[in-house]
Design a protein around this motif. Structure first.
Motif, mmCIF file in Angstrom:
data_model
loop_
_atom_site.group_PDB
_atom_site.id
_atom_site.type_symbol
_atom_site.label_atom_id
_atom_site.label_comp_id
_atom_site.label_asym_id
_atom_site.label_seq_id
_atom_site.Cartn_x
_atom_site.Cartn_y
_atom_site.Cartn_z
ATOM 1 N N PHE A 44 0.829 -1.202 0.000
ATOM 2 C CA PHE A 44 0.000 0.000 0.000
ATOM 3 C C PHE A 44 0.865 1.254 0.000
ATOM 4 C CE2 PHE A 44 -2.324 3.327 2.297
ATOM 5 C CZ PHE A 44 -3.456 3.419 1.500
ATOM 6 N N PHE A 45 1.913 1.261 0.816
ATOM 7 C CA PHE A 45 2.816 2.408 0.896
ATOM 8 C C PHE A 45 3.510 2.638 -0.443
ATOM 9 C CE2 PHE A 45 6.672 4.687 1.947
ATOM 10 C CZ PHE A 45 6.238 5.621 2.877
ATOM 11 N N GLU A 46 4.041 1.576 -1.031
ATOM 12 C CA GLU A 46 4.746 1.702 -2.312
ATOM 13 C C GLU A 46 3.815 2.187 -3.416
ATOM 14 O OE1 GLU A 46 6.489 -2.104 -2.984
ATOM 15 O OE2 GLU A 46 8.140 -1.735 -1.587
ATOM 16 N N THR A 47 2.601 1.697 -3.443
ATOM 17 C CA THR A 47 1.635 2.122 -4.463
ATOM 18 C C THR A 47 1.280 3.597 -4.302
ATOM 19 O OG1 THR A 47 0.721 -0.109 -4.514
ATOM 20 C CG2 THR A 47 -0.646 1.639 -5.439
ATOM 21 N N ALA A 48 1.076 4.034 -3.057
ATOM 22 C CA ALA A 48 0.732 5.433 -2.810
ATOM 23 C C ALA A 48 1.879 6.355 -3.203
ATOM 24 C CB ALA A 48 0.366 5.638 -1.342
ATOM 25 N N VAL A 49 3.110 5.986 -2.860
ATOM 26 C CA VAL A 49 4.268 6.811 -3.227
ATOM 27 C C VAL A 49 4.435 6.853 -4.740
ATOM 28 C CG1 VAL A 49 6.784 6.951 -3.122
ATOM 29 C CG2 VAL A 49 5.487 6.508 -1.049
ATOM 30 N N ALA A 50 4.326 5.704 -5.396
ATOM 31 C CA ALA A 50 4.524 5.648 -6.846
ATOM 32 C C ALA A 50 3.470 6.462 -7.595
ATOM 33 C CB ALA A 50 4.503 4.199 -7.326
ATOM 34 N N SER A 51 2.217 6.365 -7.185
ATOM 35 C CA SER A 51 1.166 7.108 -7.890
ATOM 36 C C SER A 51 1.315 8.609 -7.669
ATOM 37 C CB SER A 51 -0.215 6.626 -7.458
ATOM 38 O OG SER A 51 -0.433 6.903 -6.098
ATOM 39 N N CYS A 52 1.672 9.016 -6.460
ATOM 40 C CA CYS A 52 1.862 10.444 -6.192
ATOM 41 C C CYS A 52 3.099 10.963 -6.923
ATOM 42 C CB CYS A 52 1.975 10.673 -4.690
ATOM 43 S SG CYS A 52 1.965 12.409 -4.234
ATOM 44 N N ALA A 53 4.166 10.179 -6.957
ATOM 45 C CA ALA A 53 5.381 10.581 -7.673
ATOM 46 C C ALA A 53 5.111 10.706 -9.170
ATOM 47 C CB ALA A 53 6.499 9.587 -7.415
ATOM 48 N N ASP A 54 4.357 9.785 -9.737
ATOM 49 C CA ASP A 54 4.007 9.874 -11.158
ATOM 50 C C ASP A 54 3.170 11.123 -11.451
ATOM 51 O OD1 ASP A 54 5.379 7.583 -11.783
ATOM 52 O OD2 ASP A 54 3.601 6.285 -11.755
ATOM 53 N N TYR A 55 2.261 11.433 -10.551
ATOM 54 C CA TYR A 55 1.430 12.625 -10.712
ATOM 55 C C TYR A 55 2.303 13.882 -10.708
ATOM 56 C CZ TYR A 55 -1.886 16.309 -9.544
ATOM 57 O OH TYR A 55 -2.614 17.472 -9.531
ATOM 58 N N LEU A 56 3.225 13.960 -9.757
ATOM 59 C CA LEU A 56 4.087 15.145 -9.673
ATOM 60 C C LEU A 56 5.081 15.209 -10.832
ATOM 61 C CD1 LEU A 56 4.695 15.263 -5.834
ATOM 62 C CD2 LEU A 56 3.406 16.898 -7.220
ATOM 63 N N LYS A 57 5.564 14.066 -11.286
ATOM 64 C CA LYS A 57 6.453 14.064 -12.449
ATOM 65 C C LYS A 57 5.720 14.534 -13.698
ATOM 66 C CE LYS A 57 10.034 10.745 -11.323
ATOM 67 N NZ LYS A 57 10.737 9.530 -11.766
ATOM 68 N N GLY A 58 4.430 14.244 -13.784
ATOM 69 C CA GLY A 58 3.630 14.730 -14.905
ATOM 70 C C GLY A 58 3.430 16.237 -14.855
ATOM 71 N N LEU A 59 3.352 16.799 -13.647
ATOM 72 C CA LEU A 59 3.191 18.248 -13.511
ATOM 73 C C LEU A 59 4.503 19.003 -13.706
ATOM 74 C CD1 LEU A 59 0.820 18.524 -10.418
ATOM 75 C CD2 LEU A 59 0.247 18.885 -12.814
ATOM 76 N N TRP A 60 5.605 18.416 -13.270
ATOM 77 C CA TRP A 60 6.923 19.044 -13.332
ATOM 78 C C TRP A 60 7.896 18.140 -14.088
ATOM 79 C CZ3 TRP A 60 7.502 23.880 -11.153
ATOM 80 C CH2 TRP A 60 6.471 24.303 -10.314
ATOM 81 N N PRO A 61 7.686 17.917 -15.383
ATOM 82 C CA PRO A 61 8.531 16.961 -16.108
ATOM 83 C C PRO A 61 9.987 17.406 -16.237
ATOM 84 C CG PRO A 61 7.060 18.075 -17.624
ATOM 85 C CD PRO A 61 6.659 18.497 -16.248
ATOM 86 N N ASP A 62 10.224 18.705 -16.369
ATOM 87 C CA ASP A 62 11.609 19.174 -16.520
ATOM 88 C C ASP A 62 12.384 19.064 -15.214
ATOM 89 O OD1 ASP A 62 11.019 19.769 -19.143
ATOM 90 O OD2 ASP A 62 10.449 21.846 -18.688
ATOM 91 N N ALA A 63 11.760 19.425 -14.114
ATOM 92 C CA ALA A 63 12.455 19.439 -12.823
ATOM 93 C C ALA A 63 12.543 18.059 -12.190
ATOM 94 C CB ALA A 63 11.743 20.396 -11.872
ATOM 95 N N LEU A 64 11.546 17.200 -12.426
ATOM 96 C CA LEU A 64 11.510 15.896 -11.765
ATOM 97 C C LEU A 64 11.720 14.723 -12.712
ATOM 98 C CD1 LEU A 64 8.453 16.460 -9.391
ATOM 99 C CD2 LEU A 64 10.879 16.604 -8.820
ATOM 100 N N GLY A 65 12.087 14.992 -13.946
ATOM 101 C CA GLY A 65 12.227 13.925 -14.931
ATOM 102 C C GLY A 65 13.253 12.870 -14.554
ATOM 103 N N ASP A 66 14.383 13.289 -13.998
ATOM 104 C CA ASP A 66 15.465 12.350 -13.661
ATOM 105 C C ASP A 66 15.516 11.999 -12.180
ATOM 106 O OD1 ASP A 66 16.232 12.365 -16.307
ATOM 107 O OD2 ASP A 66 17.593 14.065 -16.041
ATOM 108 N N VAL A 67 14.570 12.458 -11.400
ATOM 109 C CA VAL A 67 14.584 12.212 -9.954
ATOM 110 C C VAL A 67 14.135 10.787 -9.678
ATOM 111 C CG1 VAL A 67 13.582 12.901 -7.744
ATOM 112 C CG2 VAL A 67 14.175 14.619 -9.421
#
Length: 148
Positions: A44-67
């Protein structure tokens, strides 16, 4: 006339499912083959982190693309007697590490259900990304919080 002798009761043999050490060994899933597997705390923890990280990477692709977002059980050392890190940000290596045990165990949720646990995890991801970018967490996704 003599009575027929009863045969002595044989000692109970161990169940055939036991391994050579007398233990059960690896067990199968509790839900069976036709039901989905149960989701544990770590999943559950891994799924929540991954989905939130994907959402933020979609909003900030230049800044978070390689994070890289990583999950660790706990930090190697605590900050002090009263404070334990929930995440660590390494801007030089492009890495954000979230610590699962402090986030789950040290939270004081007013309602201990799946929704509130997910909101807690997502808030930690948002705060860690905000620290990485040097922004306020509310500025990461301003449209997300406008419901009117």
């Amino acid at each position: 006339m003599p009575r027929p002798r009863r045969r002595e009761a044989q000692p109970a043999t161990p169940a055939k499912r036991l391994n050579r050490h007398g233990r059960r060994g690896v067990r199968g899933p509790v839900t069976g083959p036709h039901l989905p597997l149960l989701q544990g705390r770590i999943d559950f923890f891994e799924t929540a982190v991954a989905s939130c990280a994907d959402y933020l990477k979609g909003l900030w692709p230049d800044a978070l693309g390689d994070v890289r977002f990583e999950i660790a059980a706990a930090p190697a050392n605590a900050l002090g007697l009263d404070e334990v890190e929930r995440w660590a940000v390494d801007t030089a290596r492009g890495r954000i590490t979230l610590f699962r045990v402090p986030i789950e165990r040290l939270a004081k949720l007013h309602r201990n259900d799946e929704l509130h646990k997910r909101m807690l995890i997502e808030s930690c991801v948002f705060r860690a990304v905000a620290e990485y970018l040097g922004k306020d967490p509310w500025d990461l996704a301003p449209e997300r919080f406008r419901h009117f």
